[in-house]
Design a protein around this motif. Structure first.
Motif, short mmCIF file in Angstrom:
data_model
loop_
_atom_site.label_atom_id
_atom_site.label_comp_id
_atom_site.label_asym_id
_atom_site.label_seq_id
_atom_site.Cartn_x
_atom_site.Cartn_y
_atom_site.Cartn_z
N ARG A 305 -23.22 -2.66 0.45
CA ARG A 305 -24.22 -2.28 1.45
C ARG A 305 -24.10 -3.13 2.72
NH1 ARG A 305 -29.65 -0.37 0.41
NH2 ARG A 305 -29.37 -0.97 -1.77
N SER A 306 -23.83 -4.41 2.55
CA SER A 306 -23.78 -5.31 3.71
C SER A 306 -22.65 -4.97 4.67
CB SER A 306 -23.63 -6.76 3.24
OG SER A 306 -22.37 -6.97 2.62
N ARG A 307 -21.63 -4.26 4.18
CA ARG A 307 -20.50 -3.89 5.04
C ARG A 307 -20.67 -2.52 5.69
NH1 ARG A 307 -14.87 -6.29 2.56
NH2 ARG A 307 -15.71 -8.31 1.89
N LEU A 308 -21.80 -1.89 5.40
CA LEU A 308 -22.00 -0.53 5.92
C LEU A 308 -23.00 -0.47 7.06
CD1 LEU A 308 -22.00 1.42 2.52
CD2 LEU A 308 -20.19 1.34 4.24
N GLY A 309 -23.30 -1.62 7.65
CA GLY A 309 -24.22 -1.63 8.78
C GLY A 309 -23.70 -0.84 9.96
N GLY A 310 -22.37 -0.70 10.05
CA GLY A 310 -21.78 0.04 11.16
C GLY A 310 -22.07 1.53 11.15
N ILE A 311 -22.56 2.03 10.02
CA ILE A 311 -22.89 3.47 9.95
C ILE A 311 -23.91 3.84 11.02
CG2 ILE A 311 -24.15 5.18 8.57
CD1 ILE A 311 -21.35 5.03 7.64
N ALA A 312 -24.92 3.01 11.19
CA ALA A 312 -25.97 3.29 12.18
C ALA A 312 -25.38 3.38 13.58
CB ALA A 312 -27.04 2.22 12.12
N LYS A 313 -24.38 2.54 13.86
CA LYS A 313 -23.75 2.57 15.19
C LYS A 313 -22.89 3.81 15.38
CE LYS A 313 -23.59 -2.49 15.42
NZ LYS A 313 -22.70 -3.68 15.46
N GLU A 314 -22.26 4.25 14.30
CA GLU A 314 -21.40 5.43 14.37
C GLU A 314 -22.20 6.72 14.47
OE1 GLU A 314 -18.18 5.64 14.66
OE2 GLU A 314 -17.82 3.47 14.55
N PHE A 315 -23.43 6.70 13.95
CA PHE A 315 -24.27 7.90 13.95
C PHE A 315 -25.64 7.56 14.57
CE2 PHE A 315 -21.26 8.32 10.48
CZ PHE A 315 -20.80 9.62 10.61
N PRO A 316 -25.67 7.23 15.85
CA PRO A 316 -26.93 6.80 16.47
C PRO A 316 -28.02 7.87 16.43
CG PRO A 316 -25.25 7.23 18.14
CD PRO A 316 -24.55 7.24 16.82
N ASP A 317 -27.63 9.15 16.46
CA ASP A 317 -28.64 10.22 16.42
C ASP A 317 -29.32 10.32 15.06
OD1 ASP A 317 -27.96 10.79 19.01
OD2 ASP A 317 -26.73 12.54 18.52
N LEU A 318 -28.67 9.78 14.03
CA LEU A 318 -29.25 9.84 12.69
C LEU A 318 -30.16 8.67 12.39
CD1 LEU A 318 -26.28 11.07 10.44
CD2 LEU A 318 -28.02 12.41 11.64
N ALA A 319 -30.08 7.61 13.19
CA ALA A 319 -30.85 6.40 12.90
C ALA A 319 -32.35 6.67 12.77
CB ALA A 319 -30.57 5.33 13.96
N PRO A 320 -32.97 7.44 13.69
CA PRO A 320 -34.41 7.70 13.53
C PRO A 320 -34.73 8.46 12.24
CG PRO A 320 -33.68 8.27 15.75
CD PRO A 320 -32.45 8.03 14.93
N TRP A 321 -33.85 9.37 11.86
CA TRP A 321 -34.07 10.13 10.63
C TRP A 321 -33.87 9.25 9.40
CZ3 TRP A 321 -36.44 14.56 9.94
CH2 TRP A 321 -36.59 15.42 11.03
N ALA A 322 -32.88 8.38 9.45
CA ALA A 322 -32.66 7.44 8.34
C ALA A 322 -33.89 6.56 8.15
CB ALA A 322 -31.42 6.60 8.60
N ALA A 323 -34.48 6.15 9.26
CA ALA A 323 -35.69 5.32 9.19
C ALA A 323 -36.85 6.12 8.58
CB ALA A 323 -36.06 4.84 10.58
N LYS A 324 -36.98 7.42 8.92
CA LYS A 324 -38.03 8.23 8.34
C LYS A 324 -37.86 8.39 6.84
CE LYS A 324 -39.09 11.17 12.35
NZ LYS A 324 -39.15 12.56 12.85
N PHE A 325 -36.62 8.63 6.41
CA PHE A 325 -36.36 8.78 4.97
C PHE A 325 -36.67 7.48 4.24
CE2 PHE A 325 -33.44 12.59 3.97
CZ PHE A 325 -34.04 13.38 4.93
N ALA A 326 -36.18 6.39 4.80
CA ALA A 326 -36.35 5.09 4.14
C ALA A 326 -37.83 4.68 4.06
CB ALA A 326 -35.56 4.03 4.89
#
Length: 329
Positions: A305-326
């Motif tokens: 998990r600690s190495r996957l922080g870059g996902i948010a940078k690669e998919f900036p449009d998904l970040a708000p949705w990821a936050a809603k799900f979480a």
């Protein structure tokens, strides 16, 4: 004579008023509706059975006036071809994961966002709650596909012909991934060499050493007999995915409103039932695959998990949705 005619006219008007006041018959009572479904699953598989259950529920509730004809086992093409068929009308429904729509818009790729869905309880609260309803509408708006229901697929495991004991062992691993950006980027960040490939050619590719490994739920691993060509199963559990019924949104909206309601309500119900079945199946599948010779091993998931922080940078449009799900508790 005039009085008699007047009485007859009043009776006719009264009868018309009574008929007009009656509730409208369901749309499926007007003319039969036949919908064509496609999927890639074989008899004996849980998703094959789920498709059969959906068709039966829809036909039963409509009294046989809405029917779903199923083309199973990829008989009309693989899943990308089946989804394309929704656009041209050769298919009406495709049974597949939500993330397969990310080739049309990035938003459905949220389904494959690593370590986003925590467990079955969280899965149900997300997809069958207000956040899920909002997500479904946004997917329809952005991708032109309507998703109905969400079925718990179980967690995805890494399998390999090489031992993988730590996250560092993933480096350079030739790993088959679905031809979707989220999967490819996840394994890029972990140092693997992801190879996008369809499922139909995967067994042979593993057998011939074209790729070293793959990642999928235990149900998929068992169904496609990967235990025959893979030695190790590693408990990464990096994604908890969702199966769904996929429709063309425009064509779904052209169906009568009561048919739309029928398809949605029965679709949700059948997917919830499938989710509970899959949860029970997961533990037994591990035992089954272990007995067949697969070696199961743990791994420090937090280090992955600690190495996957870059996902948010690669998919900036998904970040708000990821936050809603979480944030769903």
């Amino acid at each position: 004579m005039l009085k008699s005619n007047k009485r007859e006219l009043l009776k006719a008007i009264g009868a018309t008023a009574v008929v007009a006041s009656l509730p409208a018959a369901p749309a499926w009572a007007q003319a039969p509706i036949v919908l064509k479904m496609a999927h890639v699953y074989n008899p004996g598989n849980i998703w094959f059975e789920t498709a059969e259950a959906y068709a039966k529920a829809v036909e039963t509730r409509s009294g046989g006036r809405v029917k779903i004809q199923i083309a199973a086992s990829g008989s009309t093409g693989d899943w990308p071809a089946s989804i394309e068929g929704l656009k041209i009308g050769t298919n009406d429904i495709v049974l597949q994961s939500i993330g397969t729509l990310d080739r049309y818009n990035p938003l459905p790729g949220l389904e494959a966002y690593p370590y986003l869905i925590r467990d079955l309880d969280h899965f149900k609260k997300v997809y069958f709650g207000p956040v899920g309803a909002e997500f479904i509408e946004e997917v329809a708006k952005k991708s032109s596909f309507r998703i109905v229901g969400a079925g718990y697929r179980g967690a995805r495991w890494l399998t390999s012909n090489k031992p993988v004991r730590t996250v560092n062992d993933i480096k350079g691993l030739k790993l088959r991934v679905p031809p979707l950006k989220m999967y490819r980027m996840t394994w890029d960040l972990l140092g693997a060499s992801p190879v996008p490939m369809g499922a139909a050619e995967l067994f042979t590719s593993l057998q011939q050493g074209v790729v070293d490994g793959q990642e999928n739920p235990l149900e998929f691993i068992d169904n496609f007999k990967f235990n025959e060509v893979q030695k190790f199963a590693i408990d990464t559990r990096h994604i908890i995915g969702a199966m769904t019924w996929i429709y063309s949104d425009a064509r779904f909206k052209r169906l009568p409103a009561d048919v739309q309601t029928l398809l949605k309500e029965e679709g949700d119900k059948v997917m919830l039932e499938a989710s509970d079945k899959m949860a029970k199946l997961e533990s037994s599948l591990r035992d089954k695959l272990s007995k067949s010779g697969m070696q199961f091993s743990d791994i420090d998931r937090e280090s992955i998990r600690s190495r996957l922080g870059g996902i948010a940078k690669e998919f900036p449009d998904l970040a708000p949705w990821a936050a809603k799900f979480a944030a769903v508790k």
